[in-house]
Motif scaffolding. Structure first.
Motif, PDB file in Angstrom:
ATOM      1  N   THR A 208       0.683  -1.133   0.028  1.00 21.92           N
ATOM      2  CA  THR A 208      -0.146   0.028   0.183  1.00 21.92           C
ATOM      3  C   THR A 208       0.972   1.465   0.150  1.00 21.92           C
ATOM      4  O   THR A 208       0.478   2.079  -0.758  1.00 21.92           O
ATOM      5  N   LEU A 209       1.792   1.210   0.996  1.00 19.28           N
ATOM      6  CA  LEU A 209       2.621   2.455   0.934  1.00 19.28           C
ATOM      7  C   LEU A 209       3.652   2.777  -0.221  1.00 19.28           C
ATOM      8  O   LEU A 209       4.120   3.916  -0.680  1.00 19.28           O
ATOM      9  N   CYS A 210       3.899   1.786  -0.880  1.00 21.06           N
ATOM     10  CA  CYS A 210       4.634   1.909  -2.178  1.00 21.06           C
ATOM     11  C   CYS A 210       4.002   2.057  -3.456  1.00 21.06           C
ATOM     12  O   CYS A 210       4.504   2.254  -4.567  1.00 21.06           O
ATOM     13  N   GLU A 211       2.737   2.393  -3.247  1.00 22.96           N
ATOM     14  CA  GLU A 211       1.866   2.909  -4.434  1.00 22.96           C
ATOM     15  C   GLU A 211       2.185   4.250  -5.004  1.00 22.96           C
ATOM     16  O   GLU A 211       2.556   5.013  -4.226  1.00 22.96           O
ATOM     17  N   PRO A 212       2.103   4.381  -6.437  1.00 23.45           N
ATOM     18  CA  PRO A 212       2.483   5.731  -6.548  1.00 23.45           C
ATOM     19  C   PRO A 212       1.533   6.764  -6.041  1.00 23.45           C
ATOM     20  O   PRO A 212       0.436   6.496  -5.957  1.00 23.45           O
ATOM     21  N   GLY A 213       2.278   7.862  -5.957  1.00 23.42           N
ATOM     22  CA  GLY A 213       1.604   9.219  -5.356  1.00 23.42           C
ATOM     23  C   GLY A 213       1.462   9.065  -3.763  1.00 23.42           C
ATOM     24  O   GLY A 213       1.173  10.047  -3.201  1.00 23.42           O
ATOM     25  N   VAL A 214       1.970   7.908  -3.093  1.00 28.73           N
ATOM     26  CA  VAL A 214       1.888   7.932  -1.642  1.00 28.73           C
ATOM     27  C   VAL A 214       3.197   8.835  -1.184  1.00 28.73           C
ATOM     28  O   VAL A 214       4.333   8.227  -1.492  1.00 28.73           O
ATOM     29  N   ASP A 215       2.903   9.750  -0.559  1.00 25.92           N
ATOM     30  CA  ASP A 215       4.042  10.547   0.226  1.00 25.92           C
ATOM     31  C   ASP A 215       4.583  10.129   1.390  1.00 25.92           C
ATOM     32  O   ASP A 215       3.655  10.096   2.099  1.00 25.92           O
ATOM     33  N   TRP A 216       5.660   9.904   1.680  1.00 27.43           N
ATOM     34  CA  TRP A 216       6.238   9.403   3.043  1.00 27.43           C
ATOM     35  C   TRP A 216       6.736  10.541   3.624  1.00 27.43           C
ATOM     36  O   TRP A 216       7.207  10.252   4.904  1.00 27.43           O
ATOM     37  N   VAL A 217       6.654  11.732   3.468  1.00 32.44           N
ATOM     38  CA  VAL A 217       6.883  13.036   4.116  1.00 32.44           C
ATOM     39  C   VAL A 217       8.290  13.074   4.591  1.00 32.44           C
ATOM     40  O   VAL A 217       9.174  13.988   4.212  1.00 32.44           O
ATOM     41  N   VAL A 218       8.792  11.930   5.500  1.00 32.62           N
ATOM     42  CA  VAL A 218      10.368  12.094   6.074  1.00 32.62           C
ATOM     43  C   VAL A 218      11.311  11.701   5.021  1.00 32.62           C
ATOM     44  O   VAL A 218      12.392  12.021   5.347  1.00 32.62           O
ATOM     45  N   LEU A 219      11.064  11.004   3.974  1.00 32.62           N
ATOM     46  CA  LEU A 219      11.874  10.652   2.828  1.00 32.62           C
ATOM     47  C   LEU A 219      11.770  11.030   1.685  1.00 32.62           C
ATOM     48  O   LEU A 219      10.679  11.429   1.201  1.00 32.62           O
ATOM     49  N   HIS A 220      12.873  11.391   1.014  1.00 33.50           N
ATOM     50  CA  HIS A 220      12.962  11.889  -0.424  1.00 33.50           C
ATOM     51  C   HIS A 220      12.180  10.672  -1.328  1.00 33.50           C
ATOM     52  O   HIS A 220      12.178   9.546  -0.925  1.00 33.50           O
ATOM     53  N   ASP A 221      11.808  10.994  -2.598  1.00 29.91           N
ATOM     54  CA  ASP A 221      11.174  10.041  -3.420  1.00 29.91           C
ATOM     55  C   ASP A 221      12.306   8.847  -3.842  1.00 29.91           C
ATOM     56  O   ASP A 221      12.038   7.957  -3.776  1.00 29.91           O
ATOM     57  N   TYR A 222      13.688   9.170  -4.005  1.00 27.91           N
ATOM     58  CA  TYR A 222      14.575   8.319  -4.133  1.00 27.91           C
ATOM     59  C   TYR A 222      14.757   7.356  -3.024  1.00 27.91           C
ATOM     60  O   TYR A 222      14.884   6.260  -3.253  1.00 27.91           O
ATOM     61  N   GLN A 223      14.606   7.797  -1.958  1.00 25.76           N
ATOM     62  CA  GLN A 223      14.886   6.894  -0.786  1.00 25.76           C
ATOM     63  C   GLN A 223      13.866   6.021  -0.552  1.00 25.76           C
ATOM     64  O   GLN A 223      13.738   4.951  -0.247  1.00 25.76           O
ATOM     65  N   LYS A 224      12.475   6.739  -0.895  1.00 27.80           N
ATOM     66  CA  LYS A 224      11.272   5.498  -0.745  1.00 27.80           C
ATOM     67  C   LYS A 224      11.511   4.574  -1.664  1.00 27.80           C
ATOM     68  O   LYS A 224      10.906   3.541  -1.535  1.00 27.80           O
ATOM     69  N   ASN A 225      11.865   4.848  -3.041  1.00 25.38           N
ATOM     70  CA  ASN A 225      12.041   3.678  -4.089  1.00 25.38           C
ATOM     71  C   ASN A 225      13.017   2.806  -3.633  1.00 25.38           C
ATOM     72  O   ASN A 225      12.725   1.726  -4.077  1.00 25.38           O
ATOM     73  N   ARG A 226      13.975   3.158  -3.016  1.00 21.19           N
ATOM     74  CA  ARG A 226      15.172   2.228  -2.514  1.00 21.19           C
ATOM     75  C   ARG A 226      14.438   1.141  -1.682  1.00 21.19           C
ATOM     76  O   ARG A 226      14.811  -0.001  -1.497  1.00 21.19           O
ATOM     77  N   VAL A 227      13.830   1.919  -0.632  1.00 22.34           N
ATOM     78  CA  VAL A 227      13.077   0.898   0.363  1.00 22.34           C
ATOM     79  C   VAL A 227      12.000   0.115  -0.388  1.00 22.34           C
ATOM     80  O   VAL A 227      11.809  -1.022  -0.154  1.00 22.34           O
ATOM     81  N   CYS A 228      11.415   0.632  -1.322  1.00 21.95           N
ATOM     82  CA  CYS A 228      10.218  -0.385  -1.854  1.00 21.95           C
ATOM     83  C   CYS A 228      10.720  -1.163  -2.840  1.00 21.95           C
ATOM     84  O   CYS A 228      10.256  -2.340  -3.123  1.00 21.95           O
ATOM     85  N   THR A 229      11.903  -0.894  -3.193  1.00 23.45           N
ATOM     86  CA  THR A 229      12.534  -1.863  -4.318  1.00 23.45           C
ATOM     87  C   THR A 229      13.291  -3.110  -3.582  1.00 23.45           C
ATOM     88  O   THR A 229      13.384  -4.154  -3.901  1.00 23.45           O
ATOM     89  N   LEU A 230      13.480  -2.623  -2.373  1.00 23.15           N
ATOM     90  CA  LEU A 230      14.239  -3.751  -1.432  1.00 23.15           C
ATOM     91  C   LEU A 230      12.991  -4.714  -0.995  1.00 23.15           C
ATOM     92  O   LEU A 230      13.147  -5.936  -1.054  1.00 23.15           O
TER      93      LEU A 230
END
Length: 384
Positions: A208-230
């Motif tokens: 759910t959190l890794c869906e496009p458009g979900v803002d993680w607030v505390v992390l940059h987009d590239y950092q969110k992408n790294r976690v979701c990729t993991l």
């Protein structure tokens, strides 16, 4: 006096420079350097002068180790405040006037382009070790709070650049100083528990959190992408998940004994990205297999255990805290690098000591090992 010196053999003249050097520590360094050179020769033989440059960087690190080892820990302690202050000021200057590349402002042009965050890898634990040395035997809660502020200041400035990998390394080095200074487990356990709960919640809610458009607030987009990729690298196997998947394939295909030196197909067919830097462990494991990986792990384990033994036997609080933090930093480097290459941790750009290519990283490695050797020498010379 001059006649007496003239009658001395070369060995007698050089002996004072090497007195107190820890032979087991030198052995661990030699083993890891050998593994690093083997890996770099194979992974970087068609990368221009990577192998030659890596060997040169090792020699430079060895020279720095030798020179720093001649400096007593007391003199190193005198550098703590000015080096930390200078490093933080450079970080502030980087935030204001830094050079931006690929969306990150990590470099500062002072005639030559430098990366000030590298200084804080040593300056932060040096400063915190000095702080607790000055309060030996009378550290209170407020002293730990101030130490936390001293640690979080460079961490926040580096994370804002953004450079999460270096920020984590600085944070871990500083935390180890605070931990060895006597930080209460009553403060550590709740934070660790919250972190574990957060990780479990992230894994469960990942889709759910890794869906496009979900803002993680505390992390940059590239950092969110790294976690979701993991969490699911197969979701984008030719894009964001390519690094992790190819690293895992290379490590798995090595099996127990490996494919053999210079015979790694994933490596030499260029499926492994950054194979001479961040992902060199994947290239090494493919060719030397589980046995080679265990040899490398044994080298790091012995280096860490020997470094802790030197630190715990050090004659002062400053030496014990600084040596312990530097030693555990090697653990952090190895764990994070091998973890991200193996698909256990997010990719954060942390090099593998002795193995990954990089001049600045090798210089910092030589400096760190030189401080450990200085602590060892100070103990040995005091016992004479």
């Amino acid at each position: 006096m001059n006649q007496s010196f003239a009658r001395q053999t070369l060995r007698q003249r050089l002996r004072p420079w090497f007195e107190g050097f820890d032979v087991p520590l030198v052995g661990a360094i030699a083993l890891l350097c050998a593994c690093g050179l083997l890996a770099m020769y194979s992974a970087g033989f068609d990368h221009g002068t990577r192998f030659v440059d890596h060997a040169r960087n090792m020699l430079l690190a060895g020279l720095i180790l030798f020179m720093v080892a001649q400096v007593p820990p007391q003199r190193l302690m005198a550098l703590a405040v000015p080096l930390y202050t200078f490093g933080v000021l450079l970080l502030v200057a980087t935030a204001l006037f830094g050079v931006t590349k690929k969306g990150a402002t990590r470099w500062l042009n002072v005639g030559v382009v430098i990366q000030p965050s590298e200084i804080l890898k040593i300056a932060t634990p040096l400063m915190l070790a000095w702080w607790f040395q000055r309060r030996e035997g009378r550290a209170h809660v407020r002293h730990f709070v101030i130490a936390g502020v001293l640690l979080l200041l460079p961490f926040a400035l580096i994370a804002k650049q953004p450079d999460l990998g270096t920020a984590i390394l600085v944070l871990s080095a500083g935390f180890f100083v605070i931990f060895f200074a006597g930080l209460s487990w009553r403060l550590i356990v709740p934070v660790a528990a919250i972190g574990a709960i957060g990780v479990i919640a992230l894994v469960l809610a990942g889709p759910t959190l890794c869906e496009p458009g979900v803002d993680w607030v505390v992390l940059h987009d590239y950092q969110k992408n790294r976690v979701c990729t993991l969490l699911d690298p197969s979701k984008d196997p030719l894009g964001k998940g390519f690094h992790i998947l190819q690293g895992m394939i290379a490590i798995g295909s090595g099996g127990v004994t490996g494919k053999g030196f210079m015979k790694g197909t994933q490596t030499h067919l260029e499926f492994i990205p950054e194979r001479t830097t961040d992902f060199i462990f994947a290239a090494y494991a493919e060719e030397f297999g589980l046995i080679g990986a265990l040899v490398l792990l044994a080298g790091f384990s012995f280096l860490i255990l020997r470094g802790l033994a030197i630190s715990f036997a050090a004659p002062s609080v400053f030496s014990r805290l600084l040596g312990g933090a530097i030693t555990m930093s090697f653990f952090t480097y190895a764990m994070v690098n091998m973890g991200m290459v193996s698909g256990i941790l997010p990719v954060v750009g942390v090099p593998l000591p002795f193995v990954s290519y990089g001049g600045t990283a090798m210089v910092m490695l030589g400096l760190s090992l030189g401080i450990l050797m200085s602590i060892s020498r100070s103990r040995g010379l005091m016992q004479r």
